[in-house]
Design a protein around this motif. Sequence first.
Motif, PDB file in Angstrom:
ATOM      1  N   ASP A  16     -33.437  10.464 -12.930  1.00  0.00           N
ATOM      2  CA  ASP A  16     -32.210  10.897 -13.597  1.00  0.00           C
ATOM      3  C   ASP A  16     -31.078   9.896 -13.383  1.00  0.00           C
ATOM      4  N   ILE A  17     -31.199   9.115 -12.308  1.00  0.00           N
ATOM      5  CA  ILE A  17     -30.128   8.203 -11.890  1.00  0.00           C
ATOM      6  C   ILE A  17     -30.749   6.846 -11.591  1.00  0.00           C
ATOM      7  N   LEU A  18     -30.142   5.796 -12.089  1.00  0.00           N
ATOM      8  CA  LEU A  18     -30.535   4.431 -11.739  1.00  0.00           C
ATOM      9  C   LEU A  18     -29.334   3.719 -11.146  1.00  0.00           C
ATOM     10  N   VAL A  19     -29.507   3.175  -9.963  1.00  0.00           N
ATOM     11  CA  VAL A  19     -28.461   2.361  -9.341  1.00  0.00           C
ATOM     12  C   VAL A  19     -28.999   0.941  -9.199  1.00  0.00           C
ATOM     13  N   ASN A  20     -28.522   0.061 -10.060  1.00  0.00           N
ATOM     14  CA  ASN A  20     -28.899  -1.353  -9.996  1.00  0.00           C
ATOM     15  C   ASN A  20     -28.007  -2.044  -8.964  1.00  0.00           C
ATOM     16  N   ASN A  21     -28.461  -2.017  -7.729  1.00  0.00           N
ATOM     17  CA  ASN A  21     -27.665  -2.542  -6.624  1.00  0.00           C
ATOM     18  C   ASN A  21     -28.118  -3.929  -6.170  1.00  0.00           C
ATOM     19  N   ALA A  22     -29.408  -4.199  -6.207  1.00  0.00           N
ATOM     20  CA  ALA A  22     -29.930  -5.448  -5.634  1.00  0.00           C
ATOM     21  C   ALA A  22     -29.374  -6.661  -6.372  1.00  0.00           C
ATOM     22  N   GLY A  23     -29.091  -7.689  -5.619  1.00  0.00           N
ATOM     23  CA  GLY A  23     -28.612  -8.945  -6.177  1.00  0.00           C
ATOM     24  C   GLY A  23     -28.486  -9.959  -5.057  1.00  0.00           C
ATOM     25  N   PHE A  24     -28.137 -11.166  -5.405  1.00  0.00           N
ATOM     26  CA  PHE A  24     -27.933 -12.168  -4.361  1.00  0.00           C
ATOM     27  C   PHE A  24     -26.853 -13.138  -4.801  1.00  0.00           C
ATOM     28  N   MET A  25     -26.421 -13.964  -3.858  1.00  0.00           N
ATOM     29  CA  MET A  25     -25.328 -14.889  -4.109  1.00  0.00           C
ATOM     30  C   MET A  25     -25.592 -16.199  -3.399  1.00  0.00           C
ATOM     31  N   PHE A  26     -25.230 -17.313  -4.032  1.00  0.00           N
ATOM     32  CA  PHE A  26     -25.237 -18.599  -3.337  1.00  0.00           C
ATOM     33  C   PHE A  26     -23.952 -19.335  -3.684  1.00  0.00           C
ATOM     34  N   GLU A  27     -23.616 -20.302  -2.844  1.00  0.00           N
ATOM     35  CA  GLU A  27     -22.429 -21.120  -3.077  1.00  0.00           C
ATOM     36  C   GLU A  27     -22.879 -22.541  -3.399  1.00  0.00           C
ATOM     37  N   LEU A  28     -22.670 -22.947  -4.644  1.00  0.00           N
ATOM     38  CA  LEU A  28     -22.982 -24.301  -5.077  1.00  0.00           C
ATOM     39  C   LEU A  28     -21.939 -24.735  -6.097  1.00  0.00           C
ATOM     40  N   SER A  29     -21.473 -25.977  -5.964  1.00  0.00           N
ATOM     41  CA  SER A  29     -20.599 -26.517  -6.993  1.00  0.00           C
ATOM     42  C   SER A  29     -21.426 -26.781  -8.239  1.00  0.00           C
TER      43      SER A  29
END
Length: 252
Positions: free
Chosen positions: A78-91
Amino acid sequence: MQLQGKVAVVTGGGRGIGRGITEKLLAAGARVLIAQRQPLDESLGRNANVVWVNADLAEREAPYAIARAVEEKFGGADILVNNAGFMFELSLDEMAEADWDRMMVVNMRAPVFLAKALLPRMRQRGGGSIINIGSIEGIGANPWHAAYCGSKAGVHGFTRALAVDLGRDGIRCNAIAPGWINSDLSNDYIEAQPNVAQARAALLKMHPVGRTGEPSDVGATVVFLASDDAAFITGQVIVVDGGRTAKLPLPF
């Protein structure tokens, strides 16, 4: 309880912000399927209302495997929480096409196609609520975060689009844009600063409420958006940042 009898899918729901979301959903009466690569810790693992599915959201088939799992375990979601993700720091000078592509696959493609995979059963169950975890970096930017900011702005954009397309099916779609949320990662970042005490004081000064956020702050907002109390709310990006983005910076 607000979500008694409801079933939620939470990607990355075993730790960090995801853990706060899972705990709040459970407290509201929901059963939760957690999709992530890491096994659950003992506390979540022995909870009869929690199921873990080993899923790598970088893989194209992951959304459909998650949908099959929630169908087998709970009869759908009944509920979907799209929480997963990631981050990087690059110019931009350092970033390769492969770096950009992986960010978009995990942070954007996976949420969209997980929603697609769950839609048929969600419609059969009479509707539902999709909640995407965006970021205040979908609104503003930190240095070297071009890919992350682009992905989170995209999350906010497809949230509005899905709300428009799915409203006729009784499915609402909203996003949450968290600010600084306390976690092992954010704490390590502060601890790595030359003057830790000064860094913490400066960080608190950015927040009108006088503190940084907790995973439970995001979790409480998820519960509200998933509940009937938010029945007339869709297509919105709810900023949960203690007032950080509302406060104009001063040079002193």
